[in-house]
Design a protein around this motif. Structure first.
Motif, mmCIF file in Angstrom:
data_model
loop_
_atom_site.group_PDB
_atom_site.id
_atom_site.type_symbol
_atom_site.label_atom_id
_atom_site.label_comp_id
_atom_site.label_asym_id
_atom_site.label_seq_id
_atom_site.Cartn_x
_atom_site.Cartn_y
_atom_site.Cartn_z
ATOM 1 N N LYS A 1 3.633 10.579 0.142
ATOM 2 C CA LYS A 1 3.234 11.631 -0.284
ATOM 3 C C LYS A 1 3.005 12.503 1.034
ATOM 4 O O LYS A 1 2.305 12.212 2.028
ATOM 5 C CB LYS A 1 1.951 11.730 -1.244
ATOM 6 C CG LYS A 1 2.262 10.634 -2.545
ATOM 7 C CD LYS A 1 1.160 10.370 -3.415
ATOM 8 C CE LYS A 1 1.458 9.516 -4.215
ATOM 9 N NZ LYS A 1 0.399 9.369 -5.482
ATOM 10 N N GLU A 2 3.047 14.001 0.654
ATOM 11 C CA GLU A 2 2.501 14.893 1.762
ATOM 12 C C GLU A 2 1.286 15.450 1.535
ATOM 13 O O GLU A 2 0.784 15.694 0.742
ATOM 14 C CB GLU A 2 3.540 16.153 1.658
ATOM 15 C CG GLU A 2 3.493 17.022 3.023
ATOM 16 C CD GLU A 2 4.399 18.060 3.014
ATOM 17 O OE1 GLU A 2 4.317 19.058 3.780
ATOM 18 O OE2 GLU A 2 5.112 18.072 2.063
ATOM 19 N N ILE A 3 0.509 15.255 2.860
ATOM 20 C CA ILE A 3 -0.862 15.541 2.951
ATOM 21 C C ILE A 3 -1.080 16.778 3.866
ATOM 22 O O ILE A 3 -0.418 16.582 5.074
ATOM 23 C CB ILE A 3 -1.709 14.335 3.353
ATOM 24 C CG1 ILE A 3 -1.594 13.369 2.244
ATOM 25 C CG2 ILE A 3 -3.042 14.499 3.367
ATOM 26 C CD1 ILE A 3 -2.074 13.481 0.914
ATOM 27 N N PRO B 1 0.891 -1.064 0.039
ATOM 28 C CA PRO B 1 0.050 -0.028 0.172
ATOM 29 C C PRO B 1 0.811 1.437 -0.031
ATOM 30 O O PRO B 1 2.263 1.280 0.453
ATOM 31 C CB PRO B 1 -0.796 -0.264 1.266
ATOM 32 C CG PRO B 1 -0.070 -1.018 2.212
ATOM 33 C CD PRO B 1 0.588 -2.084 1.148
ATOM 34 N N LEU B 2 0.186 2.261 -0.563
ATOM 35 C CA LEU B 2 1.018 3.614 -0.661
ATOM 36 C C LEU B 2 0.916 4.429 0.764
ATOM 37 O O LEU B 2 0.258 4.032 1.604
ATOM 38 C CB LEU B 2 0.369 4.421 -1.537
ATOM 39 C CG LEU B 2 0.408 4.055 -2.852
ATOM 40 C CD1 LEU B 2 -0.464 5.014 -4.052
ATOM 41 C CD2 LEU B 2 1.890 4.014 -3.663
ATOM 42 N N ARG B 3 2.236 4.844 1.147
ATOM 43 C CA ARG B 3 2.257 5.521 2.340
ATOM 44 C C ARG B 3 2.276 7.132 2.153
ATOM 45 O O ARG B 3 2.993 7.574 1.187
ATOM 46 C CB ARG B 3 3.429 5.110 3.245
ATOM 47 C CG ARG B 3 3.403 3.952 3.809
ATOM 48 C CD ARG B 3 4.487 3.728 4.910
ATOM 49 N NE ARG B 3 5.805 3.576 4.309
ATOM 50 C CZ ARG B 3 7.012 3.696 4.912
ATOM 51 N NH1 ARG B 3 6.831 3.776 6.137
ATOM 52 N NH2 ARG B 3 8.003 3.598 3.999
ATOM 53 N N TYR B 4 1.583 7.804 3.187
ATOM 54 C CA TYR B 4 1.546 9.157 3.175
ATOM 55 C C TYR B 4 2.260 10.088 3.974
ATOM 56 O O TYR B 4 2.092 9.409 5.155
ATOM 57 C CB TYR B 4 0.199 9.727 2.748
ATOM 58 C CG TYR B 4 -0.678 9.064 1.596
ATOM 59 C CD1 TYR B 4 -0.640 9.824 0.284
ATOM 60 C CD2 TYR B 4 -1.185 7.814 1.694
ATOM 61 C CE1 TYR B 4 -1.166 9.178 -0.587
ATOM 62 C CE2 TYR B 4 -1.844 7.358 0.604
ATOM 63 C CZ TYR B 4 -1.919 8.044 -0.613
ATOM 64 O OH TYR B 4 -2.453 7.645 -1.766
ATOM 65 N N TYR B 5 2.906 11.028 3.776
ATOM 66 C CA TYR B 5 3.487 11.720 5.008
ATOM 67 C C TYR B 5 2.516 12.805 5.658
ATOM 68 O O TYR B 5 1.825 13.642 4.714
ATOM 69 C CB TYR B 5 4.853 12.707 4.414
ATOM 70 C CG TYR B 5 5.263 13.441 5.470
ATOM 71 C CD1 TYR B 5 5.921 13.136 6.686
ATOM 72 C CD2 TYR B 5 5.111 14.805 5.472
ATOM 73 C CE1 TYR B 5 6.562 13.685 7.572
ATOM 74 C CE2 TYR B 5 5.697 15.899 6.508
ATOM 75 C CZ TYR B 5 6.371 15.178 7.471
ATOM 76 O OH TYR B 5 7.133 15.959 8.429
ATOM 77 N N THR B 6 2.096 12.711 6.785
ATOM 78 C CA THR B 6 1.132 13.475 7.312
ATOM 79 C C THR B 6 1.708 14.183 8.555
ATOM 80 O O THR B 6 2.826 13.845 9.062
ATOM 81 C CB THR B 6 -0.169 12.424 7.928
ATOM 82 O OG1 THR B 6 0.484 11.526 8.834
ATOM 83 C CG2 THR B 6 -0.739 11.879 6.777
ATOM 84 N N LYS B 7 1.049 14.961 9.208
ATOM 85 C CA LYS B 7 1.399 15.832 10.247
ATOM 86 C C LYS B 7 1.446 14.804 11.533
ATOM 87 O O LYS B 7 0.542 13.866 11.394
ATOM 88 C CB LYS B 7 0.614 17.078 10.373
ATOM 89 C CG LYS B 7 0.697 17.968 9.534
ATOM 90 C CD LYS B 7 -0.120 19.242 9.769
ATOM 91 C CE LYS B 7 0.191 20.384 8.746
ATOM 92 N NZ LYS B 7 -0.860 21.553 9.045
ATOM 93 N N PRO B 8 2.289 14.974 12.416
ATOM 94 C CA PRO B 8 2.078 14.116 13.788
ATOM 95 C C PRO B 8 0.747 14.446 14.462
ATOM 96 O O PRO B 8 0.244 15.248 14.386
ATOM 97 C CB PRO B 8 3.222 14.609 14.770
ATOM 98 C CG PRO B 8 4.084 15.358 14.007
ATOM 99 C CD PRO B 8 3.316 15.840 12.676
ATOM 100 N N PRO B 9 0.294 13.315 15.029
ATOM 101 C CA PRO B 9 -1.215 13.045 15.381
ATOM 102 C C PRO B 9 -1.138 13.932 16.577
ATOM 103 O O PRO B 9 -0.394 14.222 17.425
ATOM 104 C CB PRO B 9 -1.307 11.421 15.773
ATOM 105 C CG PRO B 9 0.162 11.223 16.166
ATOM 106 C CD PRO B 9 0.966 11.894 15.107
ATOM 107 N N ASN B 10 -2.239 14.453 16.980
ATOM 108 C CA ASN B 10 -2.886 15.337 18.026
ATOM 109 C C ASN B 10 -3.181 14.433 19.229
ATOM 110 O O ASN B 10 -3.116 13.074 18.951
ATOM 111 C CB ASN B 10 -3.971 16.239 17.943
ATOM 112 C CG ASN B 10 -3.765 17.129 16.584
ATOM 113 O OD1 ASN B 10 -2.728 17.473 16.332
ATOM 114 N ND2 ASN B 10 -4.871 17.652 16.030
ATOM 115 N N SER B 11 -2.867 14.954 20.385
ATOM 116 C CA SER B 11 -3.083 14.299 21.547
ATOM 117 C C SER B 11 -4.514 13.690 21.445
ATOM 118 O O SER B 11 -4.857 12.490 21.838
ATOM 119 C CB SER B 11 -3.018 15.063 22.947
ATOM 120 O OG SER B 11 -3.858 16.292 22.761
#
Length: 623
Positions: free
Chosen positions: A616-618, A97-107
């Motif tokens: 990919k950056e989201i 599966p493709l992976r996407y670069y996301t921001k770190p999760p919130n609390s």
């Protein structure tokens, strides 16, 4: 006066011979031949022999850039061999599966997702029906599932799949029309609009499965007066019951297109591709208070893959074994999805499967596609749907059928040879980023209900059914496993019949007066312990377990891919692997790899192989 002749030069001792004509000098030959050179005309007519074509070679820089071994070069380049070997290692024949670069999760992303916010709209059948708010819906060729941040999944960008309350098999709040009203349990629906559909949050992929529907509001029973034998269709609304695939339109009744199979409440007719037909003797209608049972039989996924791959042979595949297959034979489940945020809730977004042109043409054939003498040269192109149809979308599943029960009595099997749903029979819409030929683990037939202007239905996925069939296998919860027949509950208290359901338990089922040939053909060819009839509630538990396994497999696969990249960087002394190596022992380096997620180190994955997918950056935005 005579003049004396001029003295002649001395005669050479050797007379010079005529020079052989050189073909290179042909351009100097005059247009008119001279008497002194009579061979000029003949030599001019001769053509020069074809010159040997010189092999075109690429420059050294181009060969080095392509990683080709330059065997003819004077000084062999050792880096060329290294690059070639590294390229082979980076492109394994594995679909990931493709992976996407996301921001770190919130609390707050680590908390379980909240359920929908209900707003009461109306009361019907002693139930309060509500409109759902703060919930995303599947639309515009996208599908959404709940997810949660988990520190145990760093290589998967921290998120994994989960469920939102209420935590039981029910209607899906994402897989329903926006005009559907739910009760607090999610098991009862109604609407004030025209026909609208809702699908369950559990799907049948192989085996025999059963669920029930109780009509809370619909066609009223006929009057007791002998002169009035028609049902009262005023005031109660209408319902349609059945099974549907993910491609079915939610703003239409069940049975509207080729992706759903439905039953009308009026006359109990079967409906498929908007064509109602009678199937039961007497054309019994479904009234308020009736319990309608729906059973579906699907072949094993192994046989299913034979059909969509084109290797099914009717003469060889005369039976189907539903027993679990070795893990090595299991197909790859690939889920290309990205976590997004919607009104404070994180969802996985992925491409949804779309309708196929061949099935739309089958439902509404255009005049231009009508068979003619010029277009029927190949009989297979105009053949009806079958397991070996040239079009994958028009291939059907052998041994598949749908049976209908009314208040515990079997009415018959209105549908047989259902359409296949595994890829490539199901494809996403053609858009950037969508990949064909991938199964995300949620393809199948879902319990589906449509309601119309006040019609209301409650579903029951078990295990405590209202009117169970005689051969329904009920799981034993207070023992080491096994099943017993639902018909044995009303018999001996000691439950001497408690045992795993086999072929003999099917004798307790109520047989129809005139069953169609397909009603028993599939049951005779379906074999294995999983051929017993089970409730969809049990399938829901299996589906949750499958989601957990798929998440773990994806995390391990991504971690192994990242670890291999980091080990290569450590060996080369470059990249993030070299930074992780500084000040650490080899053991601590391997442990540190588990908490590092490299960005941009995965190659772009092809449709059928190679690479782990480009990260990919989201950008997540609040809506």
């Amino acid at each position: 006066m005579e003049t004396s002749p001029r003295p002649r030069s001395a005669t050479p001792s050797a007379i010079p011979q005529k020079r052989a004509l050189n073909l290179d000098d042909e351009q100097h030959i005059p247009a008119v031949s001279s008497p002194l050179n009579p061979d000029a005309a003949t030599s001019r007519s001769r053509k020069a022999p074809a010159r040997e074509q010189r092999e075109k070679k690429e420059s050294l820089k181009k060969r080095e850039a392509k990683g080709v071994d330059t065997a003819r070069s004077a000084t062999p380049d050792t880096q060329t061999h290294t690059k070639k070997t590294k390229k082979i290692l980076k492109t394994p024949d594995v679909v990931r599966p493709l992976r996407y670069y996301t921001k770190p999760p919130n609390s707050s992303d680590f908390d379980p997702p909240r359920g929908p916010i209900f707003s009461p709209v109306l009361e019907k059948a002693n139930r309060e029906f509500n409109e759902c708010f703060e919930q995303i819906s599947n639309k515009r060729a996208f599908r959404y599932t709940n997810c949660i941040a988990d520190p145990s999944f760093p290589s998967s960008r921290w998120f994994r799949q989960t469920e939102a309350s209420p935590f039981h098999p029910r209607f899906s709040f994402q897989e329903a029309s926006s005009h559907i009203l739910f009760d607090s349990t999610g098991r009862s629906i109604t609407t004030e609009k025209g026909f609208r559909m809702a699908r369950a949050n559990v799907a049948a992929r192989e085996g025999r499965w059963y669920y029930e529907c109780k009509i809370l509001s619909g066609v009223r029973p006929p009057s007791r007066s002998p002169s009035l034998n028609k049902p009262d269709t005023t005031g109660g609304g209408h319902v349609r019951l059945g099974w549907a695939r993910r491609e079915a339109n939610l703003d239409t009744p069940v049975g509207f297109d080729a992706y759903s199979y439905g039953l009308r409440d009026v006359s109990g007719q079967k409906v498929h591709m908007s064509r109602p037909k009678d199937f039961s003797p007497g054309n019994e209608s479904f009234h308020e208070g009736d319990v309608i049972g729906l059973e579906i039989t699907l072949p094993s996924l192994a046989l299913h893959r034979k059909v969509v791959e084109g290797s099914y042979n009717k003469a060889v595949d005369v039976s189907d074994d539903l027993d679990p297959h070795p893990a090595a034979e299991a197909p790859d489940i690939v889920r290309d999805r990205v976590p997004i945020r919607y009104k404070g809730i994180v969802y996985f977004e992925q491409f949804e499967y779309s309708s196929a042109k061949d099935l739309e043409e089958l439902m509404n054939p255009s005049p231009s596609s009508a068979p003619t003498a010029a277009t029927t040269t190949n009989a297979a192109s105009t053949a009806p749907p079958n397991p070996n149809h040239p079009s994958v979308a028009l291939r059907t599943l052998p041994f598949s059928n749908i049976k209908v029960y009314k208040n515990g009595k079997l009415l018959g099997a209105p549908f047989a040879d259902l359409f296949a749903f595994l890829p490539p029979a199901s494809k996403p819409a053609a858009q950037q980023g969508a990949r064909d030929g991938l199964d995300d683990g949620m393809l199948g037939y879902f319990p589906a209900i449509s309601v119309f202007r006040g019609g209301a239905v409650e579903v029951n996925f078990g295990p405590d059914f209202w009117c169970p069939p005689g051969d329904l296998a009920v799981p034993i919860s207070n023992s080491g496993g096994g099943y017993y027949s639902a018909a044995a509950e009303d018999g001996n208290e000691n439950h001497d019949a408690i045992k795993k359901t086999d072929q003999s338990s099917a004798a307790g089922a109520i047989a129809p007066e005139d069953p169609p040939p397909t009603a028993t053909r599939e049951q005779q060819h379906i074999q294995g312990k999983n051929s017993r009839l089970r409730g969809m509630g049990e399938r829901y538990v299996e589906q949750i377990a499958e989601d957990i396994v798929y998440d773990v497999v994806d995390e391990v696969d991504f971690w192994v891919l990242d670890a291999g990249e980091m080990m290569a960087d450590v060996a080369a002394g470059t990249g993030e692997g070299a930074e992780a190596q500084k000040g650490r022992s080899s053991a601590s380096t391997v442990a540190g790899m588990m908490m590092v997620t490299p960005v941009g180190m995965v190659e772009q994955a092809g449709m059928l192989g190679g690479g782990g997918g480009e990260i990919k950056e989201i950008v997540q935005e609040e809506e």
